[in-house]
Write a protein that holds these residues in place. Structure first.
Motif, PDB file in Angstrom:
ATOM      1  N   SER A   1       9.297  -4.804 -16.193  1.00 49.07           N
ATOM      2  CA  SER A   1       9.557  -3.855 -15.110  1.00 49.07           C
ATOM      3  C   SER A   1       8.302  -3.638 -14.271  1.00 49.07           C
ATOM      4  O   SER A   1       7.751  -2.538 -14.251  1.00 49.07           O
ATOM      5  CB  SER A   1      10.030  -2.510 -15.679  1.00 49.07           C
ATOM      6  N   PRO A   2       7.809  -4.685 -13.586  1.00 45.91           N
ATOM      7  CA  PRO A   2       6.617  -4.521 -12.757  1.00 45.91           C
ATOM      8  C   PRO A   2       6.804  -3.385 -11.759  1.00 45.91           C
ATOM      9  O   PRO A   2       7.878  -3.246 -11.165  1.00 45.91           O
ATOM     10  CB  PRO A   2       6.469  -5.880 -12.063  1.00 45.91           C
ATOM     11  N   THR A   3       5.754  -2.602 -11.590  1.00 40.24           N
ATOM     12  CA  THR A   3       5.882  -1.345 -10.859  1.00 40.24           C
ATOM     13  C   THR A   3       4.700  -1.129  -9.920  1.00 40.24           C
ATOM     14  O   THR A   3       3.562  -1.441 -10.258  1.00 40.24           O
ATOM     15  CB  THR A   3       5.952  -0.164 -11.859  1.00 40.24           C
ATOM     16  N   ALA A   4       4.992  -0.560  -8.761  1.00 40.69           N
ATOM     17  CA  ALA A   4       3.951  -0.035  -7.882  1.00 40.69           C
ATOM     18  C   ALA A   4       4.000   1.478  -8.006  1.00 40.69           C
ATOM     19  O   ALA A   4       5.003   2.103  -7.649  1.00 40.69           O
ATOM     20  CB  ALA A   4       4.184  -0.468  -6.438  1.00 40.69           C
ATOM     21  N   ASN A   5       2.931   2.055  -8.519  1.00 44.76           N
ATOM     22  CA  ASN A   5       2.838   3.498  -8.729  1.00 44.76           C
ATOM     23  C   ASN A   5       1.868   4.061  -7.692  1.00 44.76           C
ATOM     24  O   ASN A   5       0.666   3.811  -7.760  1.00 44.76           O
ATOM     25  CB  ASN A   5       2.346   3.780 -10.157  1.00 44.76           C
ATOM     26  N   LEU A   6       2.379   4.840  -6.740  1.00 41.55           N
ATOM     27  CA  LEU A   6       1.597   5.274  -5.589  1.00 41.55           C
ATOM     28  C   LEU A   6       0.822   6.567  -5.805  1.00 41.55           C
ATOM     29  O   LEU A   6       0.325   7.156  -4.847  1.00 41.55           O
ATOM     30  CB  LEU A   6       2.511   5.445  -4.362  1.00 41.55           C
ATOM     31  N   ASN A   7       0.713   7.022  -7.033  1.00 41.74           N
ATOM     32  CA  ASN A   7       0.032   8.292  -7.276  1.00 41.74           C
ATOM     33  C   ASN A   7      -1.395   8.305  -6.730  1.00 41.74           C
ATOM     34  O   ASN A   7      -1.840   9.274  -6.112  1.00 41.74           O
ATOM     35  CB  ASN A   7      -0.008   8.591  -8.782  1.00 41.74           C
ATOM     36  N   THR A   8      -2.124   7.224  -6.969  1.00 43.12           N
ATOM     37  CA  THR A   8      -3.514   7.151  -6.501  1.00 43.12           C
ATOM     38  C   THR A   8      -3.571   7.195  -4.978  1.00 43.12           C
ATOM     39  O   THR A   8      -4.428   7.877  -4.390  1.00 43.12           O
ATOM     40  CB  THR A   8      -4.191   5.870  -7.019  1.00 43.12           C
ATOM     41  N   PHE A   9      -2.639   6.497  -4.323  1.00 41.66           N
ATOM     42  CA  PHE A   9      -2.641   6.489  -2.860  1.00 41.66           C
ATOM     43  C   PHE A   9      -2.199   7.827  -2.281  1.00 41.66           C
ATOM     44  O   PHE A   9      -2.643   8.216  -1.200  1.00 41.66           O
ATOM     45  CB  PHE A   9      -1.774   5.344  -2.324  1.00 41.66           C
ATOM     46  N   HIS A  10      -1.322   8.523  -2.985  1.00 46.04           N
ATOM     47  CA  HIS A  10      -0.952   9.858  -2.506  1.00 46.04           C
ATOM     48  C   HIS A  10      -2.176  10.756  -2.496  1.00 46.04           C
ATOM     49  O   HIS A  10      -2.357  11.582  -1.583  1.00 46.04           O
ATOM     50  CB  HIS A  10       0.142  10.468  -3.376  1.00 46.04           C
ATOM     51  N   ASN A  11      -3.019  10.590  -3.480  1.00 45.92           N
ATOM     52  CA  ASN A  11      -4.250  11.375  -3.540  1.00 45.92           C
ATOM     53  C   ASN A  11      -5.201  10.978  -2.396  1.00 45.92           C
ATOM     54  O   ASN A  11      -5.812  11.832  -1.743  1.00 45.92           O
ATOM     55  CB  ASN A  11      -4.939  11.163  -4.884  1.00 45.92           C
ATOM     56  N   LEU A  12      -5.302   9.677  -2.135  1.00 48.16           N
ATOM     57  CA  LEU A  12      -6.197   9.201  -1.084  1.00 48.16           C
ATOM     58  C   LEU A  12      -5.674   9.527   0.321  1.00 48.16           C
ATOM     59  O   LEU A  12      -6.452   9.815   1.233  1.00 48.16           O
ATOM     60  CB  LEU A  12      -6.381   7.682  -1.195  1.00 48.16           C
ATOM     61  N   LEU A  13      -4.338   9.485   0.484  1.00 52.32           N
ATOM     62  CA  LEU A  13      -3.738   9.625   1.810  1.00 52.32           C
ATOM     63  C   LEU A  13      -3.049  10.972   2.005  1.00 52.32           C
ATOM     64  O   LEU A  13      -2.310  11.146   2.976  1.00 52.32           O
ATOM     65  CB  LEU A  13      -2.712   8.504   2.043  1.00 52.32           C
ATOM     66  N   GLY A  14      -3.297  11.907   1.086  1.00 50.95           N
ATOM     67  CA  GLY A  14      -2.586  13.177   1.138  1.00 50.95           C
ATOM     68  C   GLY A  14      -2.678  13.878   2.475  1.00 50.95           C
ATOM     69  O   GLY A  14      -1.741  14.565   2.895  1.00 50.95           O
ATOM     70  N   HIS A  15      -3.801  13.712   3.163  1.00 53.38           N
ATOM     71  CA  HIS A  15      -3.989  14.361   4.457  1.00 53.38           C
ATOM     72  C   HIS A  15      -3.431  13.511   5.602  1.00 53.38           C
ATOM     73  O   HIS A  15      -3.451  13.929   6.758  1.00 53.38           O
ATOM     74  CB  HIS A  15      -5.478  14.622   4.703  1.00 53.38           C
ATOM     75  N   GLN A  16      -2.930  12.326   5.279  1.00 53.17           N
ATOM     76  CA  GLN A  16      -2.344  11.443   6.297  1.00 53.17           C
ATOM     77  C   GLN A  16      -0.879  11.195   5.934  1.00 53.17           C
ATOM     78  O   GLN A  16      -0.513  10.113   5.483  1.00 53.17           O
ATOM     79  CB  GLN A  16      -3.109  10.118   6.364  1.00 53.17           C
ATOM     80  N   ARG A  17      -0.059  12.220   6.161  1.00 52.76           N
ATOM     81  CA  ARG A  17       1.331  12.157   5.728  1.00 52.76           C
ATOM     82  C   ARG A  17       2.076  10.962   6.332  1.00 52.76           C
ATOM     83  O   ARG A  17       2.879  10.320   5.652  1.00 52.76           O
ATOM     84  CB  ARG A  17       2.058  13.449   6.116  1.00 52.76           C
ATOM     85  N   GLU A  18       1.813  10.666   7.580  1.00 50.40           N
ATOM     86  CA  GLU A  18       2.526   9.572   8.245  1.00 50.40           C
ATOM     87  C   GLU A  18       2.184   8.234   7.606  1.00 50.40           C
ATOM     88  O   GLU A  18       3.068   7.390   7.385  1.00 50.40           O
ATOM     89  CB  GLU A  18       2.190   9.550   9.736  1.00 50.40           C
ATOM     90  N   VAL A  19       0.913   8.030   7.292  1.00 52.85           N
ATOM     91  CA  VAL A  19       0.498   6.775   6.668  1.00 52.85           C
ATOM     92  C   VAL A  19       1.113   6.645   5.280  1.00 52.85           C
ATOM     93  O   VAL A  19       1.599   5.572   4.889  1.00 52.85           O
ATOM     94  CB  VAL A  19      -1.039   6.685   6.577  1.00 52.85           C
ATOM     95  N   TYR A  20       1.120   7.746   4.518  1.00 46.38           N
ATOM     96  CA  TYR A  20       1.698   7.694   3.174  1.00 46.38           C
ATOM     97  C   TYR A  20       3.200   7.400   3.238  1.00 46.38           C
ATOM     98  O   TYR A  20       3.716   6.580   2.455  1.00 46.38           O
ATOM     99  CB  TYR A  20       1.453   9.021   2.444  1.00 46.38           C
ATOM    100  N   ALA A  21       3.901   8.029   4.170  1.00 48.38           N
ATOM    101  CA  ALA A  21       5.340   7.761   4.321  1.00 48.38           C
ATOM    102  C   ALA A  21       5.580   6.306   4.707  1.00 48.38           C
ATOM    103  O   ALA A  21       6.516   5.662   4.216  1.00 48.38           O
ATOM    104  CB  ALA A  21       5.943   8.704   5.363  1.00 48.38           C
ATOM    105  N   ASP A  22       4.731   5.781   5.587  1.00 50.03           N
ATOM    106  CA  ASP A  22       4.859   4.368   5.975  1.00 50.03           C
ATOM    107  C   ASP A  22       4.610   3.454   4.772  1.00 50.03           C
ATOM    108  O   ASP A  22       5.225   2.384   4.655  1.00 50.03           O
ATOM    109  CB  ASP A  22       3.874   4.033   7.098  1.00 50.03           C
ATOM    110  N   LEU A  23       3.691   3.867   3.898  1.00 51.99           N
ATOM    111  CA  LEU A  23       3.440   3.087   2.686  1.00 51.99           C
ATOM    112  C   LEU A  23       4.680   3.082   1.794  1.00 51.99           C
ATOM    113  O   LEU A  23       5.035   2.039   1.216  1.00 51.99           O
ATOM    114  CB  LEU A  23       2.241   3.658   1.931  1.00 51.99           C
ATOM    115  N   GLN A  24       5.353   4.208   1.686  1.00 51.92           N
ATOM    116  CA  GLN A  24       6.604   4.253   0.913  1.00 51.92           C
ATOM    117  C   GLN A  24       7.632   3.296   1.517  1.00 51.92           C
ATOM    118  O   GLN A  24       8.311   2.553   0.794  1.00 51.92           O
ATOM    119  CB  GLN A  24       7.157   5.678   0.876  1.00 51.92           C
ATOM    120  N   TYR A  25       7.756   3.319   2.849  1.00 54.73           N
ATOM    121  CA  TYR A  25       8.668   2.393   3.524  1.00 54.73           C
ATOM    122  C   TYR A  25       8.277   0.935   3.247  1.00 54.73           C
ATOM    123  O   TYR A  25       9.144   0.073   3.011  1.00 54.73           O
ATOM    124  CB  TYR A  25       8.646   2.635   5.037  1.00 54.73           C
ATOM    125  N   ALA A  26       6.979   0.661   3.285  1.00 51.56           N
ATOM    126  CA  ALA A  26       6.496  -0.705   3.068  1.00 51.56           C
ATOM    127  C   ALA A  26       6.855  -1.194   1.664  1.00 51.56           C
ATOM    128  O   ALA A  26       7.253  -2.355   1.479  1.00 51.56           O
ATOM    129  CB  ALA A  26       4.990  -0.779   3.289  1.00 51.56           C
TER     130      ALA A  26
END
Length: 425
Positions: free
Chosen positions: A174-199
């Motif tokens: 079950s290979p997984t991408a876990n975005l917890n670290t990026f949420h921490n890095l991009l927390g102040h850039q909501r649009e970028v984080y949402a785009d990462l989820q879309y990506a």
């Protein structure tokens, strides 16, 4: 039977009677505990490599040998698997294996079976499927790098690469991408984080198409955690968090049939065989052969399992979500969470067989991740009561009933579990 010590516990909602819960586990002979892992017996952390587990808890599971199994979307094996956490706590693989410290049960949503001494099997999985899965982590890493080059051109390359290494979980099944670290890095850039989820969602869809082109159409599906339930097409709905919420963080590429509720049947099948020598669903049954709908799974249990031998099931999880949205001017509840369906099935089996099954919820909102709604407590005349659960307060007709809750998180749950183990013969 001994579980009648607390006859109404399974009829309660948001009960804080942990003493009765301990009594039930300690004194019920015909008992089957099915438990999730992350957030339940370990804290939720941004980097899965930072997880730790209390050996006192692990030793307590041994007291329930044959009556305790894990059911997780994570994996037993790999550098981010639970086995490695246990081995590090003990000081090595040999100690874990010889002492029977590995946690028995199903991982990767139900397709990875492990015994107490660490033997691993993948029932119903082909070599071609495993080979395709083996190439997925590299594709996840490259997809992340391409996204970051486009959106964060001025980012610290070494920091971003470190984040990618923490994000890509190279699980076998079950290979997984876990975005917890990026949420921490991009927390102040909501649009970028949402785009990462879309990506990441786009990558998952591309992987499904690639599999189909290689003759593996229908072999895989995508699991989003947490999620907002399933849409009319049966696919899980991505959750875009608001404010500090991270929403969906885990993008798991999984084998078709690897759903936790099917794992309940696989574990019941083994439990019966251990006691009678006969497998109600056959010795080669795997989650990949099980139906997917709640009704069909319940009917399979009714048709094949002897009611006289049905154990009291205790389901334990921490990921149950619901949100009420307005659609065409009407409120609509979106219910999800990776533990919801297996807990709901355990509840339904208890109602059908009158075995007093318990749905147990552990509040993991106190961890590092901001994707859980905390249980709300209030003091009323010297008694602490739960005034709101983890779901949307406006969702008044949720069919899942949380019988017993642990608002103190995994620490409180583990203490109660260990107390029950200490009293059990």
């Amino acid at each position: 039977m001994s579980y009648l010590t607390s006859p109404s516990l399974h009829q309660q909602v948001f009960s804080l009677d942990h003493g009765a819960w301990i009594e039930r586990l300690a004194t019920t002979d015909n008992l089957l505990i099915i438990q999730d892992l992350d957030g339940v017996c370990m804290g939720l952390v941004k980097d899965p490599l930072a997880r730790v587990i209390d050996l006192d808890y692990v030793e307590a599971t041994q007291r329930f040998d044959g009556h305790f199994y894990v059911l997780t979307n994570g994996e037993h094996t790999g550098k981010r698997g639970v086995n490695g956490i246990i081995e590090r706590a003990l000081g090595g693989e040999q100690q874990a294996q010889s002492g029977g410290y590995y946690l028995p049960g199903l991982a990767a949503g139900g397709v990875q079976w492990q015994t107490r001494d660490g033997q691993i099997f993948h029932p119903g999985v082909s070599e071609a499927e495993l080979a395709f899965l083996a190439a997925v982590p590299q594709k996840m890493g490259e997809h992340l790098r391409q996204f970051l080059r486009r959106r964060l051109r001025d980012g610290d390359e070494s920091e971003l690469e470190q984040a990618i290494q923490a994000t890509v979980l190279d699980n076998i099944a079950s290979p997984t991408a876990n975005l917890n670290t990026f949420h921490n890095l991009l927390g102040h850039q909501r649009e970028v984080y949402a785009d990462l989820q879309y990506a990441m969602q786009t990558l998952m869809e591309d992987l499904l198409r690639d599999a189909a082109h290689q003759g593996l159409k229908g072999s895989f599906f995508v699991h989003y955690a947490p999620n907002h339930g399933r849409g009319p097409d049966g696919k899980e709905i991505l959750w875009f968090g608001e404010g500090d919420e991270s929403g969906t963080t885990d993008f798991q590429f999984m084998l078709r049939g690897a759903i936790k509720e099917a794992g309940v049947l696989a574990l019941l099948n083994r439990y019966y065989a251990d006691r009678t020598g006969d497998y109600p669903l056959g010795s080669d049954f795997s989650v990949r052969q099980a139906p997917h709908s709640h009704g069909e799974l319940l009917e399979l249990v009714i048709q094949n399992f002897d009611p006289a031998l049905m154990p009291t099931l205790v389901g334990v999880g921490d990921t149950v979500t619901s949100v009420v949205l307005m659609e065409d001017g009407q409120p609509v509840a979106k219910r999800g969470g990776s533990d919801r369906n297996f807990l709901h099935l355990i509840q339904a089996i208890g109602q059908q067989f009158d075995t007093g099954n318990l749905v147990t919820y552990v509040d993991s909102s106190g961890g590092e991740l901001k994707n859980r709604r905390a249980i709300k407590l209030e003091d009323r005349d010297g008694t602490t009561v739960v005034t709101a659960g983890p779901g949307d307060p406006r969702d008044g007709d949720d069919p899942l009933v949380l019988n017993v809750v642990f608002p103190g998180g995994y620490q409180q749950y583990c203490q109660a579990f260990q107390a029950a183990a200490a009293r059990r013969n």
